[in-house]
Design a protein around this motif. Structure first.
Motif, PDB file in Angstrom:
ATOM      1  N   LEU A 165     -22.915  68.856  48.706  1.00 17.81           N
ATOM      2  CA  LEU A 165     -21.996  67.731  48.876  1.00 17.81           C
ATOM      3  C   LEU A 165     -20.563  68.127  48.537  1.00 17.81           C
ATOM      4  N   LEU A 166     -20.391  69.018  47.577  1.00 14.17           N
ATOM      5  CA  LEU A 166     -19.046  69.451  47.212  1.00 14.17           C
ATOM      6  C   LEU A 166     -18.373  70.232  48.340  1.00 14.17           C
ATOM      7  N   ALA A 167     -19.186  70.753  49.266  1.00 11.66           N
ATOM      8  CA  ALA A 167     -18.619  71.445  50.424  1.00 11.66           C
ATOM      9  C   ALA A 167     -18.027  70.458  51.415  1.00 11.66           C
ATOM     10  N   ALA A 168     -18.180  69.165  51.162  1.00  9.90           N
ATOM     11  CA  ALA A 168     -17.665  68.149  52.075  1.00  9.90           C
ATOM     12  C   ALA A 168     -16.140  68.158  52.130  1.00  9.90           C
ATOM     13  N   SER A 169     -15.492  68.464  51.010  1.00 12.86           N
ATOM     14  CA  SER A 169     -14.026  68.438  50.983  1.00 12.86           C
ATOM     15  C   SER A 169     -13.389  69.435  51.949  1.00 12.86           C
ATOM     16  N   PRO A 170     -13.790  70.721  51.934  1.00 15.09           N
ATOM     17  CA  PRO A 170     -13.210  71.630  52.932  1.00 15.09           C
ATOM     18  C   PRO A 170     -13.557  71.246  54.365  1.00 15.09           C
ATOM     19  N   ILE A 171     -14.743  70.677  54.561  1.00 13.17           N
ATOM     20  CA  ILE A 171     -15.115  70.210  55.902  1.00 13.17           C
ATOM     21  C   ILE A 171     -14.198  69.069  56.317  1.00 13.17           C
ATOM     22  N   MET A 172     -13.894  68.187  55.361  1.00 11.96           N
ATOM     23  CA  MET A 172     -13.018  67.055  55.641  1.00 11.96           C
ATOM     24  C   MET A 172     -11.626  67.525  56.039  1.00 11.96           C
ATOM     25  N   ARG A 173     -11.154  68.604  55.426  1.00  8.08           N
ATOM     26  CA  ARG A 173      -9.829  69.123  55.766  1.00  8.08           C
ATOM     27  C   ARG A 173      -9.799  69.645  57.197  1.00  8.08           C
ATOM     28  N   VAL A 174     -10.946  70.092  57.675  1.00  3.72           N
ATOM     29  CA  VAL A 174     -11.026  70.636  59.031  1.00  3.72           C
ATOM     30  C   VAL A 174     -11.075  69.518  60.070  1.00  3.72           C
ATOM     31  N   ILE A 175     -11.917  68.518  59.849  1.00  2.95           N
ATOM     32  CA  ILE A 175     -12.110  67.480  60.872  1.00  2.95           C
ATOM     33  C   ILE A 175     -11.057  66.380  60.799  1.00  2.95           C
ATOM     34  N   GLY A 176     -10.419  66.204  59.620  1.00  3.14           N
ATOM     35  CA  GLY A 176      -9.373  65.204  59.488  1.00  3.14           C
ATOM     36  C   GLY A 176      -9.902  63.773  59.444  1.00  3.14           C
ATOM     37  N   GLN A 177      -8.986  62.828  59.230  1.00  2.00           N
ATOM     38  CA  GLN A 177      -9.365  61.421  59.123  1.00  2.00           C
ATOM     39  C   GLN A 177      -9.928  60.871  60.426  1.00  2.00           C
ATOM     40  N   GLY A 178      -9.321  61.290  61.552  1.00  2.00           N
ATOM     41  CA  GLY A 178      -9.801  60.818  62.853  1.00  2.00           C
ATOM     42  C   GLY A 178     -11.219  61.262  63.125  1.00  2.00           C
TER      43      GLY A 178
END
Length: 212
Positions: A165-178
């Motif tokens: 789950l902690l890997a979610a943050s770098p994934i979030m930076r890649v996919i963005g809010q949209g």
């Protein structure tokens, strides 16, 4: 003993489905900052561990005394997931993910609420996980030391879950809010389908209907 530990670890890992949960976690925490997302993940794992340990200790007695079958867990968990899946797919705000979440989450109970529902219950500590820990620590077959070892295996599995789950943050930076918003709606539809399958499966077993 080693084979038993491996069996329990694999069983719990498969039942908990951390990689499938990662997409859900990304979707429901889209409105949070990276630090808040990590806090939500840690709290969700902590609450899920507490719930599952509760079922290790008194789960079997609770099921027997209250006469609660697995089908009841399936229906209850399915209904909770269905309601949340509908919220996600329609774009409604989940607890802690609304427009004001970023400014209020740290000073309020928003992250805590999000960690409890829907992350810890019923996503992580769902009906299947509850029943699994009850079966793995059956008082009629396993001594107290065996149950403690199984609890330690559960803790190790959830720790690995937390790392995922902690890997979610770098994934979030890649996919963005949209991308997260799109993922949220898609996962809402998928969660609704999973929930419907849980509920239909319970009625299928109850009524003795053929598989769907």
């Amino acid at each position: 003993m080693t084979e038993k530990l491996v069996f329990e670890f694999v069983t719990l890992f498969v039942v908990l489905e951390p990689f499938g949960m990662l997409a859900v976690f990304l979707a429901v925490t889209a409105g949070l900052e990276a630090g808040q997302r990590r806090k939500a993940a840690a709290l969700a794992i902590l609450y899920a561990f507490a719930v599952l340990v509760f079922f290790v200790v008194v789960g079997e007695l609770l099921l027997i005394q209250m006469g609660i079958p697995l089908r009841a867990f399936q229906v209850a968990g399915g209904l909770l997931l269905l309601l949340y899946g509908i919220e996600m797919s329609l774009g409604a705000h989940a607890p802690g993910t609304g427009p004001s979440a970023a400014s209020h989450t740290d000073s309020s109970s928003s992250i805590n609420s999000l960690a409890v529902y829907p992350l810890a219950i019923p996503s992580i500590a769902g009906p299947g996980a509850m029943l699994t820990v009850v079966l793995l620590t059956d008082n009629r077959e396993h001594a107290v030391i065996d149950q403690l070892i199984t609890t330690a295996v559960l803790g190790s599995t959830l720790f690995l879950f937390l790392l995922i789950l902690l890997a979610a943050s770098p994934i979030m930076r890649v996919i963005g809010q949209g991308g997260a918003n799109v993922l949220r709606r898609v996962m809402g539809v998928i969660l609704s389908a999973i929930a419907a399958n849980m509920i239909l499966g319970a009625f299928q077993e109850w009524l003795g209907l053929p598989p769907l």
